[in-house]
Design an enzyme around this catalytic site. Sequence first.
Site, PDB file in Angstrom:
ATOM      1  N   GLY A  30       0.836  -1.198   0.000  1.00 24.61           N
ATOM      2  CA  GLY A  30       0.000   0.000   0.000  1.00 24.61           C
ATOM      3  C   GLY A  30       0.864   1.238   0.000  1.00 24.61           C
ATOM      4  O   GLY A  30       2.051   1.166   0.323  1.00 24.61           O
ATOM      5  N   CYS A  85       5.287  -6.049   1.672  1.00 22.60           N
ATOM      6  CA  CYS A  85       5.627  -4.627   1.618  1.00 22.60           C
ATOM      7  C   CYS A  85       4.939  -3.849   2.750  1.00 22.60           C
ATOM      8  O   CYS A  85       5.284  -4.048   3.905  1.00 22.60           O
ATOM      9  CB  CYS A  85       5.316  -4.067   0.230  1.00 22.60           C
ATOM     10  SG  CYS A  85       6.168  -2.516  -0.084  1.00 22.60           S
ATOM     11  N   TYR A  86       3.934  -3.021   2.443  1.00 21.58           N
ATOM     12  CA  TYR A  86       3.241  -2.335   3.543  1.00 21.58           C
ATOM     13  C   TYR A  86       2.679  -3.347   4.542  1.00 21.58           C
ATOM     14  O   TYR A  86       2.724  -3.131   5.757  1.00 21.58           O
ATOM     15  CB  TYR A  86       2.105  -1.461   2.996  1.00 21.58           C
ATOM     16  CG  TYR A  86       1.440  -0.616   4.076  1.00 21.58           C
ATOM     17  CD1 TYR A  86       1.859   0.685   4.311  1.00 21.58           C
ATOM     18  CD2 TYR A  86       0.421  -1.133   4.868  1.00 21.58           C
ATOM     19  CE1 TYR A  86       1.286   1.452   5.314  1.00 21.58           C
ATOM     20  CE2 TYR A  86      -0.165  -0.381   5.873  1.00 21.58           C
ATOM     21  CZ  TYR A  86       0.269   0.916   6.090  1.00 21.58           C
ATOM     22  OH  TYR A  86      -0.301   1.668   7.081  1.00 21.58           O
ATOM     23  N   HIS A 114       7.633  -7.536  -3.715  1.00 14.14           N
ATOM     24  CA  HIS A 114       6.319  -7.910  -4.262  1.00 14.14           C
ATOM     25  C   HIS A 114       6.426  -9.233  -5.036  1.00 14.14           C
ATOM     26  O   HIS A 114       6.824  -9.228  -6.197  1.00 14.14           O
ATOM     27  CB  HIS A 114       5.806  -6.812  -5.199  1.00 14.14           C
ATOM     28  CG  HIS A 114       5.364  -5.593  -4.457  1.00 14.14           C
ATOM     29  ND1 HIS A 114       4.079  -5.434  -3.994  1.00 14.14           N
ATOM     30  CD2 HIS A 114       6.046  -4.488  -4.090  1.00 14.14           C
ATOM     31  CE1 HIS A 114       3.983  -4.278  -3.367  1.00 14.14           C
ATOM     32  NE2 HIS A 114       5.164  -3.679  -3.403  1.00 14.14           N
ATOM     33  N   LYS A 127     -11.436 -12.305 -15.712  1.00 21.07           N
ATOM     34  CA  LYS A 127     -11.736 -12.494 -17.136  1.00 21.07           C
ATOM     35  C   LYS A 127     -11.250 -13.859 -17.664  1.00 21.07           C
ATOM     36  O   LYS A 127     -11.985 -14.552 -18.368  1.00 21.07           O
ATOM     37  CB  LYS A 127     -11.063 -11.377 -17.941  1.00 21.07           C
ATOM     38  CG  LYS A 127     -11.395 -11.379 -19.400  1.00 21.07           C
ATOM     39  CD  LYS A 127     -12.698 -10.681 -19.637  1.00 21.07           C
ATOM     40  CE  LYS A 127     -13.090 -10.689 -21.084  1.00 21.07           C
ATOM     41  NZ  LYS A 127     -14.353  -9.974 -21.295  1.00 21.07           N
ATOM     42  N   GLU A 178       4.047 -10.882  -6.285  1.00 24.01           N
ATOM     43  CA  GLU A 178       2.965 -11.031  -7.259  1.00 24.01           C
ATOM     44  C   GLU A 178       3.304 -10.493  -8.645  1.00 24.01           C
ATOM     45  O   GLU A 178       2.606 -10.774  -9.610  1.00 24.01           O
ATOM     46  CB  GLU A 178       1.670 -10.373  -6.748  1.00 24.01           C
ATOM     47  CG  GLU A 178       1.739  -8.882  -6.450  1.00 24.01           C
ATOM     48  CD  GLU A 178       2.327  -8.580  -5.078  1.00 24.01           C
ATOM     49  OE1 GLU A 178       2.903  -9.489  -4.461  1.00 24.01           O
ATOM     50  OE2 GLU A 178       2.226  -7.425  -4.638  1.00 24.01           O
ATOM     51  N   ASP A 202     -18.488 -12.299 -21.839  1.00 23.32           N
ATOM     52  CA  ASP A 202     -19.086 -12.263 -20.498  1.00 23.32           C
ATOM     53  C   ASP A 202     -20.593 -12.499 -20.539  1.00 23.32           C
ATOM     54  O   ASP A 202     -21.131 -13.322 -19.796  1.00 23.32           O
ATOM     55  CB  ASP A 202     -18.818 -10.918 -19.800  1.00 23.32           C
ATOM     56  CG  ASP A 202     -17.332 -10.613 -19.720  1.00 23.32           C
ATOM     57  OD1 ASP A 202     -16.538 -11.557 -19.879  1.00 23.32           O
ATOM     58  OD2 ASP A 202     -16.977  -9.446 -19.519  1.00 23.32           O
TER      59      ASP A 202
END
Length: 519
Positions: free
Chosen positions: A58, A85-86, A176, A375, A178, A233
């Site tokens: 964050g 991180c944060y 990070h 998605k 990710e 969708d």
Amino acid sequence: MIQSHERLLIIDFGSQVTQLIARRLRELNVYCEIHPYNRVDDAFLAAFAPKAVILSGGPDSVTREGSPRAPEALWNFGVPVLGICYGQQTMMQQLGGLVESGHGTAEFGRAFVTPENGDLSILDGWFAAGKEQVWMSHGDHVSKIAPGFTVYGTSPNAPFAVTADISRNFYAVQFHPEVHHTPKGAKLYENFIRLAGFKGDWTMKGYREQAIQAIRDQVGDSHVICGLSGGVDSSVTAILLHEAIGDQLTCVFVDHGLLRKNEAADVVKMFRDNYKIKLIAADESDLFLNALEGVSDPEVKRKTIGKLFIDVFQKYANEIEGAKFLAQGTLYPDVIESVSFSGGPSVTIKSHHNVGGLPEKMGLKLVEPLRELFKDEVRALGRELGLPASFIGRHPFPGPGLAIRCPGEITREKLAILQEADAVYIDQIRKHGLYDEIWQAFAAILPMKTVGVMGDGRTYDFAVSIRAVTSVDGMTADTYPFTHEFLGETMTRIINEVKGVNRVFYDLTSKPPGTIELE
Ligand code: XMP
């Protein structure tokens, strides 16, 4: 909320990349949800019953008074916690460590972590080369770790890059995992969910069965209306609903006259003929094209189409007797209430076409069977439901359709030329096997005529531009690098096969500074 999956909770502190954590976990067949830190209190934790918790990064500083914190109950909740991180910094601060700002230890970008103090399970498979690349992005740093924690990895500017209190199952990383710039990040998540004991029970087959049951429970014997656009969708929503409730579903497909060549016929064929779904196919092209006559301002075009679409949809929906529900293909990224630190709505670049206000206006309840999916999970569900691969892999197509690929005034003549040019261009891309490498490709017709020469004669015809981009989510995009040979062949084909075009431009603009569509 589907209850029977094992669940992981991501507490969001507002990082730009929180959604990527969820993506990595879903890829590992773990069901997770993202919730903002200020909504996660002790009661929420108990009700959500996560098997593990991840604290996201964050933009705030834990050294600032009043900055976000994890709920205190988390530390006694008894499940593994991973702070990023944060998330790492608030974990340290809340558990008795110290975080400081700046002092020359900020780190942005690539860094290398080396191991310390032996093996740590979340780093299994990490240090074959002695060190491992990670992506850092922090101004503050931990200057003293909390009691009970040990350091397992350091980087030049983050002596506490990886720490853990194994006895309590608390893990904290400064980088990070990710993002793709941390190449072994996915492995770290895999290690974490394995130690948390996840079985990996989030599969599309399981989702399909449970979603069908959930739709039946929600809808009972009421009738449901579903707007079909021909996109992935809404198509997956309709097919899933049809599987759940059969004839209690009626789909409405509005042809606004701004669709691609043969698109209306293809949609009707697929849903009415192949799937035997009740379908009202409304050709309202005259209504839309008449309303757009003389309109050249992009925002006026969008608003005209958006408003008419709602009116028309409502008119047809009102004819369906006993309808109590409106189905929508809302996806998880639209549902996540991410933390906004900017304090206000971001600037509107384009007003998007949607049917947001419809349910209240029509007194209908919403059924949104895709609201837990990303998605690519919708595509996987489409495959699970037997939708043809060519349909699932289709490039995105905007709600206002060809209107925003025809800058300036829209005329029927220009639309017809555009449909033909686009069809030839897409055929070219398919023939060269490039369709799946491209995120979105389309032709546009430019608001000008130019002089040319064909045979022995002068021509004065329209110019067409062709565009192809690669992208992950449409937020940013790069131009697809066609070869000159491909471009030359495409130019020749368009001019030879499409009457009314004598010039072809190749749009080289990335996003930013351009947008993907021309308007
Ligand atoms: P832009 O042009 O904003 O487009 O870079 C990003 C992506 O969004 C699509 N797009 C829309 N999709 N309704 C939609 O459903 C809209 O009004 C709309 N406008 C743009 C565009 O095709 C691209 O994929």
